[in-house]
Structure formats: structure tokens, C-alpha cells
Design a protein around this motif. Sequence first.
Motif, PDB file in Angstrom:
ATOM      1  N   ALA A 104      22.482   5.892  -3.789  1.00  0.00           N
ATOM      2  CA  ALA A 104      21.745   5.413  -5.189  1.00  0.00           C
ATOM      3  C   ALA A 104      21.122   4.043  -4.595  1.00  0.00           C
ATOM      4  O   ALA A 104      19.781   3.734  -4.762  1.00  0.00           O
ATOM      5  CB  ALA A 104      22.650   5.177  -6.431  1.00  0.00           C
ATOM      6  N   LEU A 105      22.189   3.269  -4.103  1.00  0.00           N
ATOM      7  CA  LEU A 105      21.563   1.740  -3.633  1.00  0.00           C
ATOM      8  C   LEU A 105      20.732   1.933  -2.487  1.00  0.00           C
ATOM      9  O   LEU A 105      19.447   1.165  -2.622  1.00  0.00           O
ATOM     10  CB  LEU A 105      22.758   1.030  -2.726  1.00  0.00           C
ATOM     11  N   VAL A 106      20.736   2.719  -1.652  1.00  0.00           N
ATOM     12  CA  VAL A 106      19.546   3.137  -0.461  1.00  0.00           C
ATOM     13  C   VAL A 106      18.282   3.463  -1.292  1.00  0.00           C
ATOM     14  O   VAL A 106      17.196   2.947  -0.991  1.00  0.00           O
ATOM     15  CB  VAL A 106      19.968   3.525   0.647  1.00  0.00           C
ATOM     16  N   ALA A 107      18.347   4.374  -2.130  1.00  0.00           N
ATOM     17  CA  ALA A 107      17.415   4.907  -2.697  1.00  0.00           C
ATOM     18  C   ALA A 107      16.447   3.594  -3.469  1.00  0.00           C
ATOM     19  O   ALA A 107      15.392   3.624  -3.346  1.00  0.00           O
ATOM     20  CB  ALA A 107      17.606   6.130  -3.570  1.00  0.00           C
ATOM     21  N   TYR A 108      17.473   2.878  -3.993  1.00  0.00           N
ATOM     22  CA  TYR A 108      16.586   1.818  -4.735  1.00  0.00           C
ATOM     23  C   TYR A 108      16.007   0.869  -3.732  1.00  0.00           C
ATOM     24  O   TYR A 108      14.680   0.359  -3.942  1.00  0.00           O
ATOM     25  CB  TYR A 108      17.435   0.879  -5.508  1.00  0.00           C
ATOM     26  N   LEU A 109      16.822   0.499  -2.674  1.00  0.00           N
ATOM     27  CA  LEU A 109      16.344  -0.519  -1.735  1.00  0.00           C
ATOM     28  C   LEU A 109      14.900   0.040  -1.087  1.00  0.00           C
ATOM     29  O   LEU A 109      13.965  -0.775  -0.809  1.00  0.00           O
ATOM     30  CB  LEU A 109      17.361  -0.553  -0.491  1.00  0.00           C
ATOM     31  N   GLN A 110      14.922   1.261  -0.969  1.00  0.00           N
ATOM     32  CA  GLN A 110      13.747   1.911  -0.210  1.00  0.00           C
ATOM     33  C   GLN A 110      12.281   1.779  -1.360  1.00  0.00           C
ATOM     34  O   GLN A 110      11.178   1.811  -0.812  1.00  0.00           O
ATOM     35  CB  GLN A 110      13.806   3.218   0.085  1.00  0.00           C
ATOM     36  N   THR A 111      12.691   1.302  -2.506  1.00  0.00           N
ATOM     37  CA  THR A 111      11.251   1.247  -3.528  1.00  0.00           C
ATOM     38  C   THR A 111      11.053  -0.206  -3.519  1.00  0.00           C
ATOM     39  O   THR A 111       9.988  -0.502  -4.067  1.00  0.00           O
ATOM     40  CB  THR A 111      11.752   1.247  -4.976  1.00  0.00           C
ATOM     41  N   LEU A 112      11.661  -1.063  -2.922  1.00  0.00           N
ATOM     42  CA  LEU A 112      11.274  -2.507  -3.057  1.00  0.00           C
ATOM     43  C   LEU A 112       9.771  -2.673  -2.314  1.00  0.00           C
ATOM     44  O   LEU A 112      10.040  -2.564  -1.211  1.00  0.00           O
ATOM     45  CB  LEU A 112      12.233  -3.477  -2.435  1.00  0.00           C
ATOM     46  N   GLY A 113       8.986  -3.036  -3.241  1.00  0.00           N
ATOM     47  CA  GLY A 113       7.594  -3.560  -2.558  1.00  0.00           C
ATOM     48  C   GLY A 113       6.930  -2.327  -2.311  1.00  0.00           C
ATOM     49  O   GLY A 113       5.564  -2.490  -2.087  1.00  0.00           O
ATOM     50  N   ALA A 114       7.588  -1.118  -2.672  1.00  0.00           N
ATOM     51  CA  ALA A 114       6.747   0.066  -2.198  1.00  0.00           C
ATOM     52  C   ALA A 114       5.553   0.528  -3.130  1.00  0.00           C
ATOM     53  O   ALA A 114       4.542   1.108  -2.762  1.00  0.00           O
ATOM     54  CB  ALA A 114       7.740   1.488  -2.473  1.00  0.00           C
ATOM     55  N   GLY A 115       5.515  -0.132  -4.232  1.00  0.00           N
ATOM     56  CA  GLY A 115       4.376   0.142  -5.175  1.00  0.00           C
ATOM     57  C   GLY A 115       3.149  -0.862  -4.964  1.00  0.00           C
ATOM     58  O   GLY A 115       2.225  -0.671  -5.643  1.00  0.00           O
ATOM     59  N   ARG A 116       3.424  -2.012  -4.297  1.00  0.00           N
ATOM     60  CA  ARG A 116       2.576  -3.077  -4.280  1.00  0.00           C
ATOM     61  C   ARG A 116       1.275  -2.711  -3.307  1.00  0.00           C
ATOM     62  O   ARG A 116       1.497  -2.179  -2.389  1.00  0.00           O
ATOM     63  CB  ARG A 116       3.289  -4.088  -3.789  1.00  0.00           C
ATOM     64  N   GLU A 117       0.059  -2.769  -4.245  1.00  0.00           N
ATOM     65  CA  GLU A 117      -0.990  -2.621  -3.544  1.00  0.00           C
ATOM     66  C   GLU A 117      -1.922  -4.085  -2.898  1.00  0.00           C
ATOM     67  O   GLU A 117      -1.446  -4.829  -3.574  1.00  0.00           O
ATOM     68  CB  GLU A 117      -1.978  -1.695  -4.278  1.00  0.00           C
ATOM     69  N   VAL A 118      -2.737  -3.828  -1.938  1.00  0.00           N
ATOM     70  CA  VAL A 118      -3.429  -4.814  -1.591  1.00  0.00           C
ATOM     71  C   VAL A 118      -4.940  -4.605  -1.386  1.00  0.00           C
ATOM     72  O   VAL A 118      -5.183  -3.363  -1.275  1.00  0.00           O
ATOM     73  CB  VAL A 118      -2.969  -5.804  -0.115  1.00  0.00           C
ATOM     74  N   TYR A 119      -5.697  -5.493  -1.862  1.00  0.00           N
ATOM     75  CA  TYR A 119      -7.197  -5.220  -1.703  1.00  0.00           C
ATOM     76  C   TYR A 119      -7.692  -5.194  -0.182  1.00  0.00           C
ATOM     77  O   TYR A 119      -7.695  -6.137   0.364  1.00  0.00           O
ATOM     78  CB  TYR A 119      -8.055  -6.154  -2.421  1.00  0.00           C
ATOM     79  N   ASP A 120      -8.472  -3.990   0.215  1.00  0.00           N
ATOM     80  CA  ASP A 120      -8.728  -4.042   1.333  1.00  0.00           C
ATOM     81  C   ASP A 120     -10.339  -3.744   1.329  1.00  0.00           C
ATOM     82  O   ASP A 120     -10.885  -2.808   1.100  1.00  0.00           O
ATOM     83  CB  ASP A 120      -8.067  -2.851   2.223  1.00  0.00           C
TER      84      ASP A 120
END
Lengths: 502, 265
Positions: free
Chosen positions: B197-213
Amino acid sequence: MAVQEIMQMPTPAPPDKIHHSDEAAKWFLSVALFSLVVFGTFGLITAIKFVVPSFFAYISWMSWPRIRPAHVQGVIFGWLIPVAYSMFFYMIPRLCGTPLYSEKLGKISCVIWTIGVFIGTLSLLNPAGGDHAAGTLNLWLMTKGKEYEDYDVVSNVFLTAGVLLVAINTFRTIANRRYRQIYVALWYAMATVMWTALVYVIGNWPGQAIESTFGIPAAFSGTNDANVNWFYGHSVVGLVATPGAIALAYYFIPKSANAPLYSHKLSIIGFWTLGAIYFWNGAHHLIYGPIPYWLQTIATIFSFLLFIPVTAAVVNFLGTVRGEWHQLRYNVPLKFFVSGVIMYFLVSSQGSFMALRQVSGTVHFTDHTIGHSHLALFGFATMFSYGSILYAAPRMWRRPLYSEGIAEWSFWLSLIGVIIYVISMTISGFYQGILWENYNISFIDTVRAMVPFWHARAGGGAMMVIGMVLMAYNIYKTATSPAPADEVKPLSTGAANLAQAN
Amino acid sequence: MAKPQAEQSVFWLGSFTALTFIVAIVATGIAPSVNPHLNGNFSDEDHYHASYQYVNGQLVQVSSAKIDDSKPVFGYTLLQERGRLVYQREGCVYCHSQQIRPLASEMLRYRIGSSVAPSSDEREYIYDQPHFLGTKRNGPDLDRVGGKYSDDWQYSHLYNPAQMVPGSIMPAFTWLFVNKNPADPSSVPIPTIDARALVAYLQTLGAGREVYDPALNGGKGGWRPWLKLQDAVTNQTMSEDTVHRAKVPIIVPGGSTASSSVMYQ
């Protein structure tokens, strides 16, 4: 107000009229000294683990991140607050010329408080048991996971009940006072318990537990949560530990120096500005963080405004001691107070500058903060508490201090220890912050560069802990040594003060 | 002195001290929470949601931020939510912050490959209860760590950080693993549900963040995940970034060693 009135203020009831039993004060003091040694040792363990990571490794409840909050919470809720309550219960009746409202209530509040600290510590260590090989994940029983509000919900209930009972005792005793004018130490004592009760409930609101158990929205989340967390976290330092220690100083500095308070006006300025300014500082823990910019700016401005209450208090304290400097050679309580006052000024100025964006950009997240917090809670609050108990304990138990020599040793060990601690952490903080600014240096290299400083820190910390053990031993021996045949013997340093000690 | 002063009355002194608290909590505690960014109902700004997750080394777009609307899981799956609880219990927050400050050195320090880490935005955290912003970096910031390492690496690191990064002072979280057969030297520690569970959570960190390109959509510009796919690790390979990441075999209690890829099932 009338000058005569002011002149009369620090003079409590005439000696020998009232016999203060000080039972509640003794109970709180015993708990405080016991916690001091236990949670101070916890701190030393965390310092050693930085140098030797395998020290007590592989045991879940002995791991660094579980001992660390137990240390921080323990020294605040196990040591600083109980010792302040103990000294309140000593000085309030004397300043009001009336017995404590209820010694029994005081003892009950002490027991409740102690249970709260014990349960809280257990929840942070979260020892394994039964089905939970690594500790429980029950939100009502485990850490709340936010700094300064880590204790679990069950312990919060006990601690809230404890502070409410202490508040009743404090306010009722002061309401029964024999003098109309309330001396400044009493304002601070009342404000301390009042502010503790208010911020404690706000800060420890069990939103997460309620939300997950009952499925109803009950908590702030994200950055709001962080903001309220730091509103509370800063208040714990600024409006619980600080006014508690200042209350002691306003009573015990004039007492132990045997000199009148320097200025009544300054104490009024200091008191009201402290209350009006300190609450607004929370957001300076989140400078450059994902919270609104205006909130950060407000926090920075108010951090600088803090110079007003700090300078008022410091000038008042040093002014009280002026002309009495020769006493520093032999008067151990006064040594603790004067060094504490200086460190109070240093730590508060340091804090104001740390709230600047430019400075925070470099030192935030580094050891600098750790040095700062120890300068505050050890260099300032603990030194004040040491001075107070050295003055009060012999008078509470009505017998001489067990050993002036041990008291001297605990003073020098504490002072040199905290200086080594703070200097090494301050330098290492700047150093690591500057290393981080070069993003080509790998993180682990910036960690390795800190190791010499961590050795120094562990050394300084060990001296502080030895000082704690000596202090606790000294008071223990004082309390348990046989009472002198005639009660009117020289008690502690500054034997001349005895006449007005009642 | 005819007029009674606050310092002479328990009632007025108490009231005024309480007032200092109330004024401040309203101004600095309640007022900032009245913030349209923080109510969790975005219409056109959906790109701040945790709408991307790394699943088996692939960047997968999940339909909505609230993954299961029937349960308030704050944008996390139940497993990830449990991972947050483990993070909370193990006290990772005392050593790791989760916020990238808008400082160039910081955005570059936490870059992954050619993906520069965007600084944190308040909208990223709306489902975090409690918050893990943190105040101390004994270890690096974790806000952009999702997708930086394989699950494999994370397990090996949690089991014994110093074997992955010599000199690491991070504690070994061995109690998040079980060794079914400690007597057998070839048996390897297996992550418990807590570690997974912990590693599953760590893998979400920052994952949803988008940048304008601006280069996207044929020059018309558009939003993309900050972590470019070529920079994200896959589950099969160990990551080796510029720092001293060594591919060291797992140290098994009992003296034997085993490859990390067979460490967990």
C-alpha cells in the motif's frame, strides 16, 4: 494607577499567616521531572540514530520516526507544561495571599494529565501486538501524523480535561485573591491556561478519525489542514510554552534576585502585544509553500512585530537584575534565568529573520530549524523552569536544597550543551541549505556532509541529558532528605530571600 | 484609581485574552479556507487532479479524480489510502516534505531526466487528510517521486535503504516485510500489504500534475503530465539516476542474497 499600589504588588501575604501545603505543585513537579529524563533520553536516542543509523534499528517502536515525535510531544506535554503548572500552583496562592482553590482538584488534574501523556506516547511508539505486527492503523489510537498534534484522540481527551481542571483551579484561586491588583505573573498564568485550552481543542480536532469512521465530512484537508496545523503548532510554542515560562520569570526573577520588578508599564505592553501578535505567525512555517501568498506575508510581518513583546520582556527582566549582577557568582536560579533571558532574545530575533522569504528559502527544511527549536524550548523555556524549581522546590518541601554543587553542574552542562547543540545545528543548517541550492550535488552527499555536525549535536545533547538527570536527582534528594529540625534554616541560594519566601 | 483595568479583573483579562485568539483564528485560519481552489469541484481545470497514475510502468489516465464516488477516498484508491495511513504511522513526514517550492534550484533538484519538477500548487492536495507537507528534509522531498523508481526499487529501499544508497540514514522498515522461512537462506523477505500500500501511494506522488506545453497540438499548446513518459521508470528495470544509486542485491537475513526482482510476489 497609584504608585503605591504598584510598589506593593510583588509583596504577597505576610509570612507565616498561611500554610501552603503545595501538594498539587509537588505532584506536577514529580511528573515533570520524570518526563524530563525519559523524553530527554528519547531525544538523545534520535540524535545518536543520526550518527549510527543501526542503533536500535529493526524494532518498529524504537525507529527514528516514532521516537522523534514522542520526544517532541513528551518534552512539551510531559515536561514544560506540567512544570509550568507546578510552579503556577506554587506562586499563584502566594501572590494572591490565599490557599489554592483546591489541592485535591490539582492532584486529580495531575493524574489525568499524566495518563494523557502516557497514552499519547504509547500511540506514537505504536508497539506491535496481536494482529498488528507493525502497529495499529486505527485512527482513534494511532498518531494524527501532524507535527505538535501527533498524540492520538484518546490522549487528547485526557489532556483537554487536564487543562480545563487546571484552568478552573487557577481562575478560582485568583478570583479569591486578597489584593485587587493582579500581578503580571498571574496574567500570564491565566492566559497560558486559557490559550492552551483554546488552541488545544482547535489543533487536535479529530477530523480524520470522525470522517473515516462515520463517513461525514468533518475535517480540513490539504493546505487548509496544513495552515490550521501550523496555527496550532506555532501557538503551542508561542502561547503555551512561552507565556508559561514568562509567567515563571515574572515571579521568580524578582524573587531570586531579591529585587523589585523593573517596570510595570513594560509588562503591560509585553503582555498584550504577545497575545495580539503571536497567533498570527503560524504561516511562517509554510513560507514559499502552497498556501496563499498574502498569508505568508502576514506571517512575516507579524514575526517582526514580535520584537515588541520580546524586547519588552527582556528589558524588564534584565532591568530587574540590574545592580544585582554580583549575585551571578553564587545564585544558581539567577544564573539559569539570566542565561535563559539572553537565549530568549536570541531565539526570538533568529525566528523573526527566519521568517524572511530570502532566509527561509535557504534554511527552511534544514537543521537550522532544529537548532532554533532547541534554543527556544531548552535554552529559554527549560532554563527558566530549572531556575524556578531550584528556587521553589526547597521552599515547597521546607528543607535545604540537597546540593548546590550538583545544581552548578546541571547549570554548566545545560548551558554548554545547548550552546554546542545550537551552534552546530545553525551552521549545518546554513551549510546544507547552500549545498541544496546547487542542484548538481546529489542529495545523499548533502546528507553525508552533515555527519560531523551530527556528532557535535549528539555530544551537546548528551550534556543536556546529563544535566537533566542531575537536576531530577537533586530535587528528588531534596524532597526525600530528612526535614531539618527547625524549619527556618537557610534553604537555597540567596539565603537572604528566605525572609520573604513564606 | 477609579476605573477598573483589565489587569485587575479576572473576567476582563480572561475575555480579552480569548479575544486575541478568536480574532487571529478567524483571520489566519478560517479566512484562507474560503478559497475556490480548494473546494474540489473544478470544471475546466481538471488537469490538477490525480488523473494520471503509473500502473505497471505505463501512464494510465483514470477517468475521474474521485476514483470511487461512493466512498470518500480523497482521490485515492483504497490501497493508496491505506498507504497514506502507513506513511502516517511510520512517520515518514518527519523526514520528508511534500512540497516543491517555486525556487529554480528546487525545481531542478527534483527533476527526473529532462522533466523539470513543477512547483507545488494548493490544488494538488485537496484530497490529502492529513496533509503531509512536512517541515524537515532529512531525506529528499517526495512530492514528485511517483514514477521516479520502480516498485522493486522502492521495496528494496524500504527494506534496507543503505543497500540502495550507501550512507543513507533512513531507517530500515523491516517490519513492513515478512520472511516466510527465515531458516532457509534462499527465502526472501516479502512485502506485507502495508508495504504494498505504501509503495502504491508513493507512486501517486506528483503523478496527476500537468504542465502547460506550448508545443503541443501542433503549436496550439496544451496540457501534458509533467513527467514525460520516457522519464518514468517501468516496473521491470531498476532505475539508475545521476546519483549514487547502486544496483545492489537484496541482503537477505541469514546471509544469502537474492535478486530484487524476485523479492515480492
